[in-house]
Enzyme design. Structure first.
Site, PDB file in Angstrom:
ATOM      1  NE  ARG A   1      -2.140  -2.874  14.933  1.00 13.38           N
ATOM      2  CZ  ARG A   1      -2.400  -2.385  13.772  1.00 13.38           C
ATOM      3  NH1 ARG A   1      -2.733  -2.989  12.963  1.00 13.38           N
ATOM      4  NH2 ARG A   1      -2.198  -0.995  13.602  1.00 13.38           N
TER       5      ARG A   1
ATOM      6  CE  LYS B   1      -2.304   1.513   3.707  1.00 10.99           C
ATOM      7  NZ  LYS B   1      -2.085   2.986   3.892  1.00 10.99           N
TER       8      LYS B   1
ATOM      9  N   GLY C   1      -0.178  -3.523   9.207  1.00 16.48           N
ATOM     10  CA  GLY C   1       1.144  -2.595   9.059  1.00 16.48           C
ATOM     11  C   GLY C   1       2.135  -2.997   9.937  1.00 16.48           C
ATOM     12  NE  ARG C   2       0.776   1.391  13.858  1.00 12.23           N
ATOM     13  CZ  ARG C   2      -0.023   2.342  14.111  1.00 12.23           C
ATOM     14  NH1 ARG C   2       0.632   3.095  15.287  1.00 12.23           N
ATOM     15  NH2 ARG C   2      -1.199   2.165  14.014  1.00 12.23           N
TER      16      ARG C   2
ATOM     17  N   PRO D   1     -17.142  15.996  -8.788  1.00  9.75           N
ATOM     18  CG  PRO D   1     -19.501  15.506  -9.202  1.00  9.75           C
ATOM     19  CD  PRO D   1     -18.318  16.487  -8.541  1.00  9.75           C
TER      20      PRO D   1
ATOM     21  CG  ASP E   1     -11.916  17.883  -5.218  1.00 10.46           C
ATOM     22  OD1 ASP E   1     -12.604  18.771  -5.596  1.00 10.46           O
ATOM     23  OD2 ASP E   1     -10.608  18.148  -5.094  1.00 10.46           O
TER      24      ASP E   1
ATOM     25  CG  LEU F   1      -3.644   8.616  -3.717  1.00 15.17           C
ATOM     26  CD1 LEU F   1      -3.512   9.163  -5.209  1.00 15.17           C
ATOM     27  CD2 LEU F   1      -2.469   8.951  -2.883  1.00 15.17           C
ATOM     28  CE  LYS F   2      -7.918   6.371   4.132  1.00 15.08           C
ATOM     29  NZ  LYS F   2      -6.255   5.892   3.936  1.00 15.08           N
ATOM     30  CG  LEU F   3      -8.180  10.201  -4.846  1.00 11.10           C
ATOM     31  CD1 LEU F   3      -8.470   9.787  -6.562  1.00 11.10           C
ATOM     32  CD2 LEU F   3      -7.308  11.520  -4.992  1.00 11.10           C
TER      33      LEU F   3
END
Length: 240
Positions: free
Chosen positions: A189, A36, A218-219, A70, A68, A64-66
């Protein structure tokens, strides 16, 4: 996608500040197939890290979690799709016209570049948000599972291929969305790891049983002294 191997289900986030750190982590995880790339790394490096991942024949989740209007969503998804990424996130709360425009843009961008279009993932409720925060800070009166279900259904109706949700919401999505709707789950987790700053967590095995397609881990992997061994340990949790 129920026949995916354990290592193909695990997405490792490259939550690092620069290309050098990304390369180091990628090379320390030879068995990992899916990475990712989030805002921090993409803003710092642009497409460089995507090229590096493609050269190593890795799959890419461009997170990127766009969010905005359209027209801007369409253009951004068109541009992102040209990189040949596999998954791309957009905010479900952008509204139906923006979701539809994003899907059309991604298809057009991929076609222009001669690559497969990414699966767009609608981000429902961030796993860092609790019910109390959703109600008091954002003034959303719905219970989290109900709100996630509504957003996911709306996204699928707009042609979006999947969503990002916490493990606890997976159960309601089993009936709310089709079997082909991809479910990517952070807030995962292993039994031997701490929860960190995410409020709604589950073990990898529990998340897959609840209907997750992919797990973002992740961690527990990236912060381990031996990331490759930690990755293998997570895979073993998923292997019957």
């Amino acid at each position: 996608m129920t026949d995916l191997a354990a290592r193909d289900r695990i997405i490792v986030p490259l939550d690092v500040p620069d290309v050098e750190a990304a390369i180091t982590l990628i090379d320390r995880l030879p068995e990992a197939q899916f990475f990712k790339v989030g805002l921090e790394l993409f803003v710092a490096t642009g497409s460089t890290v995507l090229t590096i991942l493609k050269e190593r024949q890795k799959k890419i989740f461009l997170d990127l979690k766009l969010h905005d209007i359209p027209n801007t969503m369409a253009g951004a998804c068109r541009s992102a799709a040209r990189y040949g990424v596999d998954l791309l996130t957009i905010h479900a709360t952008a509204g139906k016209p923006a979701l539809e425009a994003a899907q059309a843009g991604a298809i057009a961008g991929a076609a222009a570049a001669g690559v497969q279009p990414p699966t767009l993932l609608a981000v429902t409720v961030l796993t860092s948000l609790s019910q109390q925060q959703l109600t008091e800070e954002l003034h959303v009166p719905e219970a989290v599972p109900n709100y996630v279900q509504h957003l996911a259904r709306q996204a699928e109706a707009c042609g979006i291929g999947g969503c990002v949700c916490s493990p606890q919401e997976l159960v309601v999505l089993k009936t709310a969305c089709s079997d082909d709707f991809v479910r990517v789950t952070p807030g995962v987790r292993p039994t031997w790891a701490a929860a960190g700053d995410q409020q709604r967590v589950m073990t990898p095995q529990q998340a897959i049983a609840a209907g997750a397609t992919y797990l973002v881990v992740g961690r527990p992997i990236t912060a381990a002294d031996d990331p490759a061994a930690a990755f293998q340990r997570v895979c073993e949790e998923l292997t019957p």
